[in-house]
Design a protein around this motif. Structure first.
Motif, mmCIF file in Angstrom:
data_model
loop_
_atom_site.group_PDB
_atom_site.id
_atom_site.type_symbol
_atom_site.label_atom_id
_atom_site.label_comp_id
_atom_site.label_asym_id
_atom_site.label_seq_id
_atom_site.Cartn_x
_atom_site.Cartn_y
_atom_site.Cartn_z
ATOM 1 N N SER A 71 101.153 -20.711 119.294
ATOM 2 C CA SER A 71 101.031 -19.700 118.250
ATOM 3 C C SER A 71 100.061 -20.187 117.192
ATOM 4 O O SER A 71 99.696 -21.366 117.149
ATOM 5 N N SER A 74 94.579 -16.184 114.400
ATOM 6 C CA SER A 74 93.437 -15.843 115.239
ATOM 7 C C SER A 74 92.246 -15.372 114.408
ATOM 8 O O SER A 74 91.336 -14.733 114.919
ATOM 9 N N ASN A 77 94.586 -11.986 112.322
ATOM 10 C CA ASN A 77 95.998 -11.799 112.670
ATOM 11 C C ASN A 77 96.654 -13.111 113.098
ATOM 12 O O ASN A 77 96.000 -14.137 113.237
ATOM 13 N N TYR A 79 99.145 -14.755 116.243
ATOM 14 C CA TYR A 79 99.384 -14.493 117.663
ATOM 15 C C TYR A 79 100.376 -15.512 118.204
ATOM 16 O O TYR A 79 100.607 -16.578 117.600
ATOM 17 N N HIS A 80 100.966 -15.192 119.328
ATOM 18 C CA HIS A 80 101.725 -16.183 120.083
ATOM 19 C C HIS A 80 101.721 -15.789 121.549
ATOM 20 O O HIS A 80 101.579 -14.617 121.906
ATOM 21 N N PRO A 95 98.456 -12.831 125.014
ATOM 22 C CA PRO A 95 98.966 -13.067 123.657
ATOM 23 C C PRO A 95 99.554 -11.796 123.042
ATOM 24 O O PRO A 95 99.068 -10.683 123.271
ATOM 25 N N VAL A 97 99.923 -10.075 119.471
ATOM 26 C CA VAL A 97 99.130 -10.207 118.245
ATOM 27 C C VAL A 97 99.587 -9.180 117.216
ATOM 28 O O VAL A 97 99.925 -8.036 117.569
ATOM 29 N N GLU A 111 87.746 -12.903 116.477
ATOM 30 C CA GLU A 111 89.130 -12.823 116.924
ATOM 31 C C GLU A 111 89.221 -12.231 118.331
ATOM 32 O O GLU A 111 89.955 -12.753 119.186
ATOM 33 N N LEU A 115 90.749 -14.326 121.584
ATOM 34 C CA LEU A 115 91.903 -13.864 122.354
ATOM 35 C C LEU A 115 91.534 -13.614 123.810
ATOM 36 O O LEU A 115 92.332 -13.882 124.725
#
Length: 502
Positions: A71, A74, A77, A79-80, A95, A97, A111, A115
């Motif tokens: 996590s 990003s 934002n 994310y995890h 992810p 988000v 970003e 991702l």
């Protein structure tokens, strides 16, 4: 066996000699390695054009591997994603988000690319403090560096804390809470009013803070600052672990509760006009300036601080180095003001306190000046916006009978509300002057000074003057609608109505 040992020893000796002769040893590159533990900050990534691109410093991208999940930030934002690794290969799930939007196109583009690249990760290597994610072909696509978790020598400013009542709250507006972790194992700072210090001990990610000792000042402004101070001391001394992220320090209790979050400390006072909100009265307290006085400070890039001390203007050289500040010698004009009461005594005290400056704290909206021992001398907030500032012409006023009446033909009732919080004008016959203040929609003026002329015409001009000035001094609030300014008394009855002067 014996000879073999000697041969190995000889080899080791040769290597040692070679190293001593100036050969540099490259950090060991480990295919795979331990991902968990550090906070990783993105340095470079493969852009949409296929070239390695430097990450945007103002929009940090991070990765932290804990309990089978990665996590972080990003860029815009959080994310995890779940991940799997056998110590060499690495795969990440799609992810999850948050859905914020940042108004910088380059941040949003970075970003999106980051991702997307996470979905192509197939392996990783760790070399020194660098983590590299690779795609199925072994090509580097994301390169991170380990965030230094060493607290020694760092300075922070509180952004949020556990209030001890089950809530995590922001810092009181108009206050600044700081924390400095010394190389000597001492933590110190200012808790909004009082300075404090105490020991801290770090072992791995564990931390123990306190007991903390503090000065014994009492501050009345801003509202709630003393309650915040008590909660802050309790919060930091309850910390059991810490984490340094991308420009952020978090303290966490033994049961996993977030106790305090800090951001970078930036004490530069330049670029704005500061308005005095409190000063040390020499009796153990920080008190608000006298009603009707405005004291300001502007720290110029030329190393000069200028402003109004309440009656006179002043000028002094200043220096800032880290948290340390010196001001002076201080020079000022030589006017005498007889109102409001006590303004000259306040001014003299203020100018002395400027010369005693030894340290500063800065938030975006507040500035605190302390002496070399950490005692609060002066507190400032950003100069207030003044919606009343300008030239106004009276349309109607409340007379002695309580009626709103128009201005007599052939006369003008004017008001000039200055940016220096002084009001001047014509009352029909005489000129008047005084100070005024606003707080939200609240308004107060006076006492007003007046020239001493007597006018015979037009008829009723002196009664009008008396009625207008009484109505003006009775004002307790104001409203501006389009080009109309109306003052109201304590019962919310209109007492003076203005329009902009032509």
């Amino acid at each position: 066996m014996r000879r073999g040992v000697l041969t190995v020893g000889a080899c080791i000796l040769v290597l040692a000699v070679s190293f001593c002769c100036g050969c540099t040893e490259e950090p060991e590159e480990i295919t795979g390695g331990e991902l968990t533990g550090p906070v990783w900050l993105l340095e470079t990534y493969v852009g949409v054009d296929g070239a390695m691109t430097a990450a945007i410093a103002e929009a940090p991208v991070t990765a932290e591997f804990v309990g089978g999940s990665v996590s972080g930030l990003s860029g815009c934002n959080r994310y995890h994603a779940a991940y799997l690794t056998d110590g060499q290969s690495l795969t990440l799930d799609l992810p999850v988000v948050t859905l914020m939007y940042c108004d910088r196109a380059d941040v949003m583009n970075q970003e999106a690319q980051y991702l997307a690249l996470l979905g192509t990760v197939a392996g990783y290597t760790i070399s020194g403090d660098r983590l590299t994610f690779t795609d199925p072909s072994g090509q580097a696509i994301l390169i991170f560096r380990m965030v230094d978790q060493n607290l020694a020598g760092t300075k922070w400013e509180l952004t949020g804390y556990n209030n001890g009542a089950g809530g995590f709250v922001s810092v009181v507006t108009g206050s600044s809470v700081t924390a400095m972790f010394g190389e000597d194992g001492q933590m110190s700072g200012n808790a909004g009013c009082n300075s404090y210090s105490g020991s801290y001990v770090v072992s791995g990610k564990s931390i123990s803070i306190g007991p903390l000792a503090m000065t014994e000042m009492y501050c009345m402004d801003p509202d709630g600052v003393m309650d915040q101070e008590s909660a802050y001391f309790a919060a930091v001394q309850a910390a059991a672990s810490y984490r340094v992220g991308a420009g952020e320090l978090s303290l966490v209790s033994a049961d996993g509760r977030q106790m305090a979050v800090f951001g970078p400390y930036t004490p530069n006072p330049q670029g704005v006009t500061w308005e005095l909100s409190g000063y040390n009265n020499g009796q153990g307290g920080v008190v608000s300036p006298r009603a009707g006085t405005i004291v300001t400070a502007v720290f110029g890039a030329d190393g000069q601080v200028t402003g109004s001390a309440g009656c006179n203007d002043y000028l002094a050289p200043y220096t800032v180095s880290g948290m340390e500040m010196t001001i002076g010698p201080v020079g000022s004009t030589r006017m005498y003001c007889d109102s409001p009461d006590g303004v000259m005594e306040q001014e003299a005290r203020y100018l002395v306190l400027l010369g005693d400056a030894g340290m500063i704290d800065r938030t975006p909206d507040t500035l605190t000046v302390r002496d070399a021992d950490g005692i609060t001398l002066l507190t400032y907030t950003l100069e207030r916006a003044n919606p009343l500032a300008g030239d106004w012409l009276t349309v109607s006023y409340r007379d002695a009978d309580g009626n709103l009446v128009s201005v007599l033909e052939g006369t003008e009732l004017t008001a000039v509300f200055g940016t220096d919080w002084q009001v001047t004008g014509r009352a029909g016959c005489n000129s008047y002057f005084g100070s005024y203040t606003t707080d939200g929609q609240k308004f107060s003026v006076g006492p007003l000074g007046l020239s001493m002329m007597y006018c015979k015409s037009p008829e009723g001009v002196m009664e009008q003057e008396s009625g207008y000035l009484t109505a003006l001094e009775d004002a307790a609030s104001y409203k501006i609608r389009e080009n109309d300014l109306t003052l109201y008394d304590k019962e919310s009855n209109p007492c003076v109505r203005y329009m902009p002067a032509p």
